[in-house]
Design a protein around this motif. Structure first.
Motif, PDB file in Angstrom:
ATOM      1  N   MET A  26      33.160 -73.696  91.877  1.00 50.88           N
ATOM      2  CA  MET A  26      33.162 -73.348  93.378  1.00 50.88           C
ATOM      3  C   MET A  26      32.594 -71.399  93.830  1.00 50.88           C
ATOM      4  O   MET A  26      31.679 -71.111  94.051  1.00 50.88           O
ATOM      5  CB  MET A  26      34.028 -74.464  94.451  1.00 50.88           C
ATOM      6  N   ALA A  27      33.905 -70.806  93.259  1.00 52.70           N
ATOM      7  CA  ALA A  27      33.293 -68.989  92.652  1.00 52.70           C
ATOM      8  C   ALA A  27      32.286 -68.748  92.362  1.00 52.70           C
ATOM      9  O   ALA A  27      31.441 -67.425  93.055  1.00 52.70           O
ATOM     10  CB  ALA A  27      34.544 -68.991  91.910  1.00 52.70           C
ATOM     11  N   ILE A 122      39.857 -75.775 100.554  1.00 55.34           N
ATOM     12  CA  ILE A 122      39.461 -74.553  99.109  1.00 55.34           C
ATOM     13  C   ILE A 122      38.272 -73.749  99.315  1.00 55.34           C
ATOM     14  O   ILE A 122      38.376 -72.967  98.906  1.00 55.34           O
ATOM     15  CB  ILE A 122      39.832 -76.102  98.115  1.00 55.34           C
ATOM     16  N   ARG A 123      37.525 -74.797  99.221  1.00 55.91           N
ATOM     17  CA  ARG A 123      35.984 -74.078  99.227  1.00 55.91           C
ATOM     18  C   ARG A 123      36.353 -72.798 100.013  1.00 55.91           C
ATOM     19  O   ARG A 123      35.224 -71.675 100.152  1.00 55.91           O
ATOM     20  CB  ARG A 123      35.188 -74.801  99.989  1.00 55.91           C
ATOM     21  N   ASP A 124      36.095 -72.265 101.579  1.00 53.79           N
ATOM     22  CA  ASP A 124      36.410 -71.828 102.638  1.00 53.79           C
ATOM     23  C   ASP A 124      37.013 -70.267 101.815  1.00 53.79           C
ATOM     24  O   ASP A 124      36.792 -69.847 102.487  1.00 53.79           O
ATOM     25  CB  ASP A 124      36.406 -72.563 103.909  1.00 53.79           C
ATOM     26  N   ASP A 125      38.233 -71.253 101.575  1.00 55.30           N
ATOM     27  CA  ASP A 125      39.214 -70.177 100.736  1.00 55.30           C
ATOM     28  C   ASP A 125      38.515 -68.692  99.640  1.00 55.30           C
ATOM     29  O   ASP A 125      39.134 -68.098  99.719  1.00 55.30           O
ATOM     30  CB  ASP A 125      40.705 -70.793 100.853  1.00 55.30           C
ATOM     31  N   ARG A 128      35.758 -67.222 100.929  1.00 56.58           N
ATOM     32  CA  ARG A 128      36.543 -65.976 101.468  1.00 56.58           C
ATOM     33  C   ARG A 128      37.084 -64.841 100.350  1.00 56.58           C
ATOM     34  O   ARG A 128      37.093 -63.060 101.269  1.00 56.58           O
ATOM     35  CB  ARG A 128      37.409 -65.941 102.453  1.00 56.58           C
ATOM     36  N   ARG A 129      37.855 -64.778  99.616  1.00 57.07           N
ATOM     37  CA  ARG A 129      37.926 -64.180  98.304  1.00 57.07           C
ATOM     38  C   ARG A 129      36.383 -63.558  97.620  1.00 57.07           C
ATOM     39  O   ARG A 129      36.805 -62.722  97.501  1.00 57.07           O
ATOM     40  CB  ARG A 129      38.620 -65.395  97.213  1.00 57.07           C
ATOM     41  N   GLU A 131      34.098 -63.124  98.994  1.00 52.21           N
ATOM     42  CA  GLU A 131      33.307 -62.160 100.151  1.00 52.21           C
ATOM     43  C   GLU A 131      33.903 -60.523  99.801  1.00 52.21           C
ATOM     44  O   GLU A 131      33.039 -59.370 100.034  1.00 52.21           O
ATOM     45  CB  GLU A 131      32.900 -62.664 101.819  1.00 52.21           C
ATOM     46  N   ALA A 132      35.712 -60.863  99.540  1.00 58.72           N
ATOM     47  CA  ALA A 132      35.900 -59.467  99.007  1.00 58.72           C
ATOM     48  C   ALA A 132      35.681 -59.247  97.874  1.00 58.72           C
ATOM     49  O   ALA A 132      35.870 -57.608  98.034  1.00 58.72           O
ATOM     50  CB  ALA A 132      37.814 -59.724  99.751  1.00 58.72           C
ATOM     51  N   LEU A 133      35.682 -60.111  97.081  1.00 54.43           N
ATOM     52  CA  LEU A 133      35.422 -59.118  96.046  1.00 54.43           C
ATOM     53  C   LEU A 133      33.675 -58.920  96.417  1.00 54.43           C
ATOM     54  O   LEU A 133      33.498 -57.278  95.135  1.00 54.43           O
ATOM     55  CB  LEU A 133      35.050 -60.380  94.893  1.00 54.43           C
ATOM     56  N   VAL A 134      33.257 -59.245  96.169  1.00 50.98           N
ATOM     57  CA  VAL A 134      31.581 -58.846  96.788  1.00 50.98           C
ATOM     58  C   VAL A 134      31.518 -57.338  96.880  1.00 50.98           C
ATOM     59  O   VAL A 134      30.824 -56.494  96.884  1.00 50.98           O
ATOM     60  CB  VAL A 134      30.406 -59.784  97.289  1.00 50.98           C
ATOM     61  N   ALA A 135      32.325 -57.245  97.943  1.00 47.34           N
ATOM     62  CA  ALA A 135      32.411 -56.393  99.018  1.00 47.34           C
ATOM     63  C   ALA A 135      32.877 -55.238  98.218  1.00 47.34           C
ATOM     64  O   ALA A 135      32.565 -53.351  98.700  1.00 47.34           O
ATOM     65  CB  ALA A 135      32.861 -56.203 100.662  1.00 47.34           C
ATOM     66  N   GLU A 136      33.732 -55.163  96.949  1.00 51.41           N
ATOM     67  CA  GLU A 136      34.391 -54.240  96.984  1.00 51.41           C
ATOM     68  C   GLU A 136      33.341 -54.102  95.513  1.00 51.41           C
ATOM     69  O   GLU A 136      33.138 -52.780  94.983  1.00 51.41           O
ATOM     70  CB  GLU A 136      35.462 -54.276  96.091  1.00 51.41           C
TER      71      GLU A 136
END
Length: 141
Positions: A26-27, A122-125, A128-129, A131-136
């Protein structure tokens, strides 16, 4: 005339969980979907299953992301060596550690054997993680 500077190498992210059938798939699906050609995405498992968790496939399909044709892969030392970022999701001591790599351990419930409502959480968590990784590591150009 000014020559173009060489392109920066793409960051490579490796997602690892035990079975490479749910969380890591999923990630990886989200990262590929959200970052596209700005990253190289890998996923693997320390004890991969024969197929992707069908409930994880359904949960991701609700988001418009198709992971149905993915195949669980065994974690190799080379996949860790080739990665800039290694994100583990409950693979314990099976994940090799190399100096100079960025490591994160995401504590996520295992979707194995769970119904769609639990897997959506779990998918939604994971989303979110990621999305934060991509932004970084791979912000929009």
């Amino acid at each position: 005339m000014k020559k173009n500077a060489p392109a920066e190498p793409l960051p490579t992210v490796l997602f690892v969980c035990v079975h490479n059938a749910g969380r890591s798939q999923m990630a990886a699906g989200y990262l590929q979907h959200l970052a596209g050609d700005r990253v190289t995405v890998l996923s693997a498992g320390s004890e991969p299953k024969d197929q992707i968790n069908p409930v994880a496939i359904d949960a991701m399909a609700e988001e418009g992301i198709d992971i149905a044709h993915n195949v669980p892969k065994i974690l190799t030392v080379q996949s860790v060596v080739d990665s800039d970022v290694v994100i583990t999701m409950g693979c314990g001591d099976a994940c090799p550690i190399f100096p100079g790599k960025r490591y994160e351990d995401w504590e996520l419930e295992d979707p194995a054997g769970q119904g769609i409502d639990s897997v959506r959480v779990i998918r939604d968590d994971i989303k979110r993680r990621v999305e934060a990784l991509v932004a970084e590591i791979a912000p929009a150009r």
